[in-house]
Scaffold this motif. Structure first.
Motif, mmCIF file in Angstrom:
data_model
loop_
_atom_site.group_PDB
_atom_site.id
_atom_site.type_symbol
_atom_site.label_atom_id
_atom_site.label_comp_id
_atom_site.label_asym_id
_atom_site.label_seq_id
_atom_site.Cartn_x
_atom_site.Cartn_y
_atom_site.Cartn_z
ATOM 1 N N SER A 93 0.855 -1.226 0.089
ATOM 2 C CA SER A 93 0.017 -0.026 -0.212
ATOM 3 C C SER A 93 1.025 1.102 0.015
ATOM 4 O O SER A 93 0.654 2.210 -0.692
ATOM 5 N N ALA A 94 1.807 1.336 0.814
ATOM 6 C CA ALA A 94 2.914 2.442 0.839
ATOM 7 C C ALA A 94 3.399 2.532 -0.241
ATOM 8 O O ALA A 94 3.585 3.614 -0.754
ATOM 9 N N MET A 95 4.019 1.412 -0.998
ATOM 10 C CA MET A 95 4.589 1.757 -2.114
ATOM 11 C C MET A 95 3.836 2.464 -3.321
ATOM 12 O O MET A 95 4.285 3.014 -4.141
ATOM 13 N N VAL A 96 2.455 1.663 -3.257
ATOM 14 C CA VAL A 96 1.531 2.245 -4.454
ATOM 15 C C VAL A 96 1.324 3.732 -4.344
ATOM 16 O O VAL A 96 1.185 4.460 -5.064
ATOM 17 N N PHE A 97 1.081 4.230 -2.872
ATOM 18 C CA PHE A 97 1.108 5.685 -2.624
ATOM 19 C C PHE A 97 2.077 6.558 -2.946
ATOM 20 O O PHE A 97 1.972 7.617 -3.260
ATOM 21 N N MET A 98 3.295 6.019 -2.661
ATOM 22 C CA MET A 98 4.566 6.646 -3.069
ATOM 23 C C MET A 98 4.491 7.121 -4.702
ATOM 24 O O MET A 98 4.825 8.062 -5.173
ATOM 25 N N LEU A 99 4.228 5.879 -5.610
ATOM 26 C CA LEU A 99 3.935 6.065 -6.875
ATOM 27 C C LEU A 99 3.242 7.048 -7.312
ATOM 28 O O LEU A 99 3.396 7.710 -8.365
ATOM 29 N N VAL A 100 1.902 6.785 -6.570
ATOM 30 C CA VAL A 100 1.052 8.051 -6.650
ATOM 31 C C VAL A 100 1.427 9.457 -6.761
ATOM 32 O O VAL A 100 1.300 10.434 -7.344
ATOM 33 N N GLY A 101 2.192 9.823 -5.516
ATOM 34 C CA GLY A 101 2.773 10.841 -5.148
ATOM 35 C C GLY A 101 3.890 11.391 -6.366
ATOM 36 O O GLY A 101 4.012 12.488 -6.629
ATOM 37 N N LEU A 102 4.589 10.346 -6.861
ATOM 38 C CA LEU A 102 5.478 10.608 -7.860
ATOM 39 C C LEU A 102 4.881 10.928 -8.843
ATOM 40 O O LEU A 102 5.546 11.826 -9.916
ATOM 41 N N SER A 103 3.453 10.573 -9.339
ATOM 42 C CA SER A 103 3.106 10.822 -10.689
ATOM 43 C C SER A 103 1.968 12.000 -10.781
ATOM 44 O O SER A 103 1.507 12.091 -11.655
ATOM 45 N N THR A 104 1.707 12.495 -9.639
ATOM 46 C CA THR A 104 0.793 13.712 -9.342
ATOM 47 C C THR A 104 1.559 14.823 -8.797
ATOM 48 O O THR A 104 2.771 14.925 -8.422
ATOM 49 N N LYS A 105 0.755 15.845 -8.597
ATOM 50 C CA LYS A 105 1.023 17.005 -8.035
ATOM 51 C C LYS A 105 0.159 17.799 -6.870
ATOM 52 O O LYS A 105 -0.686 17.202 -6.861
ATOM 53 N N GLY A 106 0.552 18.664 -6.328
ATOM 54 C CA GLY A 106 -0.463 19.141 -5.481
ATOM 55 C C GLY A 106 -0.875 18.501 -4.203
ATOM 56 O O GLY A 106 0.005 17.746 -3.904
ATOM 57 N N ASN A 107 -1.984 18.561 -3.707
ATOM 58 C CA ASN A 107 -2.497 17.899 -2.540
ATOM 59 C C ASN A 107 -2.556 16.136 -2.656
ATOM 60 O O ASN A 107 -1.890 15.603 -1.698
ATOM 61 N N ILE A 108 -2.764 15.703 -3.940
ATOM 62 C CA ILE A 108 -2.756 14.506 -4.075
ATOM 63 C C ILE A 108 -1.358 13.924 -3.784
ATOM 64 O O ILE A 108 -1.083 12.685 -2.997
ATOM 65 N N ALA A 109 -0.250 14.479 -4.453
ATOM 66 C CA ALA A 109 1.083 14.210 -4.402
ATOM 67 C C ALA A 109 1.376 14.470 -2.810
ATOM 68 O O ALA A 109 2.149 13.129 -2.163
#
Length: 447
Positions: A323-339
């Motif tokens: 789960s943490a790995m997935v969210f780190m990847l989400v953070g890398l691929s997005t900007k703003g509050n989502i990242a």
């Protein structure tokens, strides 16, 4: 703060973590060496004197900040942090077995989670108290400059507080817990793969937990994240440490005698209640918390994953790592509050990893348990080495601070692998903690 006043690069600023966490390695190595040569020191002096010694050492380290401020020496600041870390290393060596042995050892990991949750409470409200100490109010102005002279007050206060705690410990009656196991001087400990892979897991876990927060200030300065300066990062830092508190206190529920229904209800309600406490302390310091409300979405995911883990150590470590790995990847691929909140959610998923790794790594060690525990504490060294690695990547023009968060992605991927692989390692030795924690067993334990 150090980065601004000493004109440091992002890599150099991470030497603060290096000095502090290196002390854990050095302190544990010294302890291990003494144990091998003369026997376990805690068996000779007791946990009480061990706690007092650790508190006094850390108190003396905090006082080094006075000459460090007077001389303007960054090296002396690092030395002060190193001495504080030495004391904390001894406290860590004392606290883990002490907390586990205070009651039923089967619930030791849950008590460790509870103790960790109390610690995280301090790191959550710490930015509020530090702002008061540095600025004379809980809400520093956006453009207000931070002078190094202001550092004297909080560190003198820390020194005094640690000494008072030492006096308190000296005045109360603490159970004397002695292990009868002799420290082994042979190489039998080398045959336990769960320990050696677990040492790497502790190294990576601590380094990953620390590096996410340590580089957060630089991340927040990016225009496509928040575009704010160091005076406005407090609420996000407190949210990160508060996320650890959410997970650790939620993970300690089995410490208490709860019905299955009560446990399930609290597993859902408690994380949001703690989130409310985090919000309250930030409101207290005058922060606008409206952008933090969306973080409740990540808390919902955490609760779901926690139920999927079923309080089983290897299963929990696997699911939380993924789960943490997935969210780190989400953070890398997005900007703003989502990242931003995806990166901060690393705190939620880190929260219960320590007791899972620790229990799995020393499972089945028998007479080698004391040696294994010391080796695991040494691996807190990860907090000293991994943040500078990310800081160096952040300083590279070809990478930058945002892309440097690939470091926790790699860290969480290994932790997920260890959660998967360690169960098979232990099964070959006739040990299966997950199989021994079936739902009916959990229900019986809390009813």
């Amino acid at each position: 703060m150090f980065k601004k006043n000493f004109s440091l690069s992002q890599f150099q600023s991470q030497l603060v973590d290096f000095a502090f966490y290196l002390a854990y390695f050095v302190g544990s190595l010294i302890y291990f060496g003494i144990s091998m040569a003369f026997g376990d020191p805690l068996n000779k002096i007791g946990y009480k004197k061990g706690l007092i010694t650790g508190l006094v050492i850390s108190s003396s380290g905090a006082l080094l900040f006075i000459p460090a401020v007077n001389s303007g020496s960054y090296v002396l600041f690092l030395c002060g942090l190193f001495v504080i870390g030495l004391g904390f290393a001894l406290l860590q060596i004392v606290a883990n077995p002490f907390v586990i042995n205070l009651g039923d050892p089967a619930k030791g990991s849950h008590r460790l989670n509870f103790a960790g949750g109390i610690n995280s409470l301090g790191t959550t409200i710490g930015p509020v108290l530090l702002a008061f100490a540095l600025y004379g109010k809980v809400a520093p102005g956006q453009g207000q400059e931070l002078g190094m002279a202001n550092l004297k007050t909080p560190y003198v206060a820390l020194s005094v507080m640690l000494l008072l705690l030492a006096l308190l410990v000296a005045s109360v009656k603490i159970p004397r817990i002695i292990t009868e196991e002799k420290i082994e001087k042979d190489t039998g400990i080398l045959r336990y793969p769960q320990l050696w892979w677990g040492m790497l897991a502790i190294f990576i876990y601590v380094g990953t937990e620390v590096t996410i927060q340590s580089n957060l200030g630089a991340l927040l300065a990016l225009p496509d994240i928040k575009g704010i300066d160091h005076t406005q990062v407090d609420k996000y830092i407190s949210l990160y440490w508060g996320s650890l508190m959410i997970g650790r206190i939620s993970g300690s529920l089995h410490t208490f005698k709860l019905s299955k229904t009560g446990y399930n209800i609290l597993s859902v309600v408690l994380p949001f209640a703690i989130f409310g406490i985090i919000m309250f302390f930030n409101i207290l310091r005058g922060a606008d918390v409206s952008d933090l409300i969306i973080y409740a979405t990540w808390i919902v995911v955490f609760i779901i994953v926690k139920f999927l883990g079923q309080e089983k150590p290897s299963r929990t470590l696997l699911f939380f790592g993924i789960s943490a790995m997935v969210f780190m990847l989400v953070g890398l691929s997005t900007k703003g509050n989502i990242a931003l909140f995806s990166f901060i959610s690393g705190g939620l998923f880190c929260s219960v990893m320590w007791p899972c790794i620790f229990n799995l790594a020393i499972a089945g060690l028998g007479k080698h348990t004391n040696q294994g525990s010391s080796l695991l504490i040494m691996m807190i060294l990860g907090g000293a080495l991994i943040p500078p690695i990310q800081g160096h990547l952040a300083d590279m023009s070809s990478v930058g601070i945002h892309a440097s968060y690939i470091v926790p992605v790699i860290g969480f991927s290994y932790l997920a692998w260890y959660g998967f692989a360690v169960r098979r390692m232990l099964q070959k030795q006739g040990i299966d903690y997950d199989a021994n924690m079936e739902p009916e067993t959990v229900e019986a334990a809390v009813s």
